[in-house]
Write an enzyme that holds these catalytic residues in place. Structure first.
Site, PDB file in Angstrom:
ATOM      1  N   ASN A 168       0.779  -1.246   0.000  1.00  0.00           N
ATOM      2  CA  ASN A 168       0.000   0.000   0.000  1.00  0.00           C
ATOM      3  C   ASN A 168       0.810   1.295   0.000  1.00  0.00           C
ATOM      4  O   ASN A 168       0.239   2.358  -0.277  1.00  0.00           O
ATOM      5  CB  ASN A 168      -1.025  -0.003   1.148  1.00  0.00           C
ATOM      6  CG  ASN A 168      -0.387  -0.089   2.503  1.00  0.00           C
ATOM      7  OD1 ASN A 168       0.608  -0.778   2.672  1.00  0.00           O
ATOM      8  ND2 ASN A 168      -0.933   0.607   3.464  1.00  0.00           N
ATOM      9  N   SER A 243      -0.453  -8.141   6.990  1.00  0.00           N
ATOM     10  CA  SER A 243      -1.649  -8.616   7.694  1.00  0.00           C
ATOM     11  C   SER A 243      -1.272  -9.489   8.892  1.00  0.00           C
ATOM     12  O   SER A 243      -0.192 -10.075   8.927  1.00  0.00           O
ATOM     13  CB  SER A 243      -2.493  -9.442   6.729  1.00  0.00           C
ATOM     14  OG  SER A 243      -1.766 -10.599   6.343  1.00  0.00           O
ATOM     15  N   GLY A 247       1.665 -12.217   9.468  1.00  0.00           N
ATOM     16  CA  GLY A 247       2.518 -11.959  10.630  1.00  0.00           C
ATOM     17  C   GLY A 247       2.614 -13.182  11.529  1.00  0.00           C
ATOM     18  O   GLY A 247       3.689 -13.554  12.006  1.00  0.00           O
ATOM     19  N   GLU A 265       4.180  -5.031  12.176  1.00  0.00           N
ATOM     20  CA  GLU A 265       3.294  -3.859  12.009  1.00  0.00           C
ATOM     21  C   GLU A 265       2.081  -4.363  11.242  1.00  0.00           C
ATOM     22  O   GLU A 265       2.164  -4.584  10.026  1.00  0.00           O
ATOM     23  CB  GLU A 265       4.003  -2.779  11.184  1.00  0.00           C
ATOM     24  CG  GLU A 265       5.051  -2.004  11.925  1.00  0.00           C
ATOM     25  CD  GLU A 265       4.464  -0.923  12.814  1.00  0.00           C
ATOM     26  OE1 GLU A 265       3.281  -0.570  12.652  1.00  0.00           O
ATOM     27  OE2 GLU A 265       5.194  -0.442  13.686  1.00  0.00           O
ATOM     28  N   CYS A 300      -3.375   1.004   6.960  1.00  0.00           N
ATOM     29  CA  CYS A 300      -3.561   0.294   8.240  1.00  0.00           C
ATOM     30  C   CYS A 300      -4.187   1.191   9.293  1.00  0.00           C
ATOM     31  O   CYS A 300      -4.944   0.742  10.134  1.00  0.00           O
ATOM     32  CB  CYS A 300      -2.219  -0.212   8.727  1.00  0.00           C
ATOM     33  SG  CYS A 300      -0.996   1.105   8.849  1.00  0.00           S
TER      34      CYS A 300
END
Ligand code: NAD
Length: 496
Positions: A168, A243, A247, A265, A300
């Site tokens: 993104n 995501s 993760g 993150e 996010c």
């Protein structure tokens, strides 16, 4: 969304030709060469057209990147933070000279508006410089632990850091997220998203004249290549942005092969709470800004749940729906366009699935609600506003990572805090009030890592960003991030 035959269209044609004609290469150490894995298509999400095919990395390419990183790490780690920061700053200067090109690459493969990608590129470069500056703060302690002796700590780099990033903010993340581990004295292997590899691969080429051999590698590939990096014996530190599903897979893989430092993150289902005493006009604008429509909601930190007091619900909703409906969606390289498509057909279908299931569960669609009529072959989803959303619905609990906002009423402060915290995520939250005591009280009660009072969306340089609960482990964009790429060594010198 037809392409106008104007100057911008000519630029669009030019850059699509540049991308199609380029030889896209990985950077393994300082060697630029094609990936030795299978070629994969890179698509333009705004029209579904093929931009180019790029050979992905193989497992052997990953091995080579890590080996070269290990070979370079000691000499790089022995430089002073000032010298490493100098190299990172020089790299930032070179990237700045190519800022427009890098922005175009992001617009083409991520579908994000050109004006925003120009801003994003500038942010990435600014953060590189920030970490170059912060390098001077890297220092250990002297601890008076025993009489007459010396107890010292040193912050030592890990060696080679794996940096895995999402789609993104393609260039902004590629640039800013290699800076801290480099300044801290590590070599880095970066893996961009397989959906948006262009700007990271171009960045790798631009590193040629400034970073020593082995210090930065860039590999292109999907989950298998990410997993190969995570499992590599030469990698002891993994920093992941993406995501929570991936993760957690990374935590599992890392644990299967050893003990590794993993920072995450991850996503959010972030609440914006507007209290009755808020500056409603500003809150309204911030609620639009906070949904990051310029990223088609693929951000996010997006405040995708707007919590409103019953007294304001009807009037705020009416004005919000009209503001969101006015968001100008179109081809992302066209001036005046505020929002492009989603990154892929899969992400579009995922967002539409969330909207359809919310509707089935009883939510009302007040704006958008599907693919716009003039989407053509692009992966567009209209900006969507829902109400009638109860806290047990999937849409109230799960991250869509798309342009979908829920409006939720609350009765009093306790109720608002309860709703805000009643999700598994905890990344950002936004509190709107003029009352100082309430601002502080509610901020402390919210389960989130990054809170705005009377703002949304803005990241402030040096302020630690990161989440609690399912939103992650660790803090970035700050000195915390820099230090997280070091391990503390204690040396006890017994003199007496
Ligand atoms: P994703 O988790 O699907 O993929 C992220 C990266 O992980 C990609 O490079 C992908 O190739 C790689 N990957 C996939 N499977 C892997 C595996 N098994 N092992 C190693 N690597 C693997 O995320 P996405 O769809 O690219 O991005 C969207 C997500 O990222 C959202 O959840 C969003 O909230 C989150 N995000 C978080 C932040 C933050 O700062 N907290 C910032 C941006 C995005």
């Amino acid at each position: 969304m037809t392409v106008e035959l104007n100057g911008v269209d000519a630029e669009y044609q030019r850059w699509t030709r540049v991308v199609a004609d380029a030889t896209w290469r990985l950077r393994l150490g300082a060697e630029l060469r094609k990936g030795s894995g299978a070629a994969a298509p890179v698509l333009n999400p705004a029209n579904g057209e093929l931009l180019c095919d790029i050979e992905q990395a193989s497992g052997a390419d990953v091995d080579l990147a890590v080996e070269r990183g290990l070979a370079a790490a000691q000499a790089w780690g022995n430089l002073t933070p000032r010298d490493r920061g100098g190299a990172v700053r020089e790299f930032a200067d070179i990237l700045e000279q190519h800022q427009d090109e890098l922005a175009w690459l992001d617009t083409l493969d991520a579908g994000l508006p050109l004006w925003m990608m120009r801003k994003d590129a500038a942010t990435g470069i600014e953060r590189m410089r920030m970490f170059a500056d912060l390098g001077l703060t890297l220092s250990g302690l002297t601890i008076p632990a025993s009489a007459g002796n010396l107890h010292l700590t040193f912050l030592e780099p890990f060696g080679v850091v794996a940096r895995i990033i999402p789609f993104n903010h393609p260039f902004m993340f590629a640039a800013s997220k290699v800076a801290a581990p480099l300044v801290a004295g590590n070599a880095v292997v970066l893996k961009p998203s397989e959906l948006t590899p262009l700007s990271a691969l171009r960045m790798a080429e631009l590193a040629q004249d400034v970073l020593p051999d082995g210090v930065l590698s860039v590999v292109h590939g999907d989950a298998d290549i990410g997993d190969a990096l995570v499992r590599h014996r030469g990698i002891r530190r993994i920093a992941f942005t993406g995501s929570h599903h991936v993760g957690r897979a990374i935590q599992r893989s890392a644990a299967e092969v050893g003990v590794k430092h993993v920072s995450l993150e991850l996503g959010g289902k972030n609440a914006m709470i507007v209290f009755p005493d808020a500056d409603v006009d500003s809150a309204l604008q911030a609620a639009v800004k906070g949904m990051n429509f310029a990223f088609a909601g693929q951000s996010c930190g997006s405040t995708s749940r707007i919590l409103l007091p019953e007294s304001l619900f009807a009037s705020f909703t009416e004005r919000y729906v009209s503001a969101v409906t006015a968001v100008n969606q179109g081809l992302p390289w066209t001036p005046g366009v505020q929002m492009g498509p989603m990154v892929s057909a899969a992400q579009r279908d995922r967002a539409i699935g969330f909207i359809d299931r919310a509707r089935d569960a009883g939510a009302r669609v007040l704006a958008g609600g599907g693919v716009p009529a003039d989407a053509g072959a692009g992966f567009f989803v209209a900006p969507t506003v829902l109400d009638g959303v109860s806290t047990d619905m999937e849409i109230a609990r799960e991250e869509v990572f798309g342009p979908v906002v829920s409006l939720v009423p609350f009765s009093d402060e306790d109720h608002a805090v309860r709703i805000a915290n009643d999700v598994d995520y905890g990344l950002t939250a936004s509190v709107w009030t003029r009352e100082l005591a309430r601002a502080h009280r509610v901020s402390r009660r919210l389960q989130a890592g990054y809170i705005w009072v009377n703002d949304t969306s803005t990241h402030f340089p040096g302020v630690p960003f990161g989440g609690v609960k399912l939103s992650g482990i660790g803090r970035e964009e700050s000195v915390d991030e820099l230090v997280s790429y070091t391990e503390t060594k204690a040396v006890n010198v017994v003199l007496s």
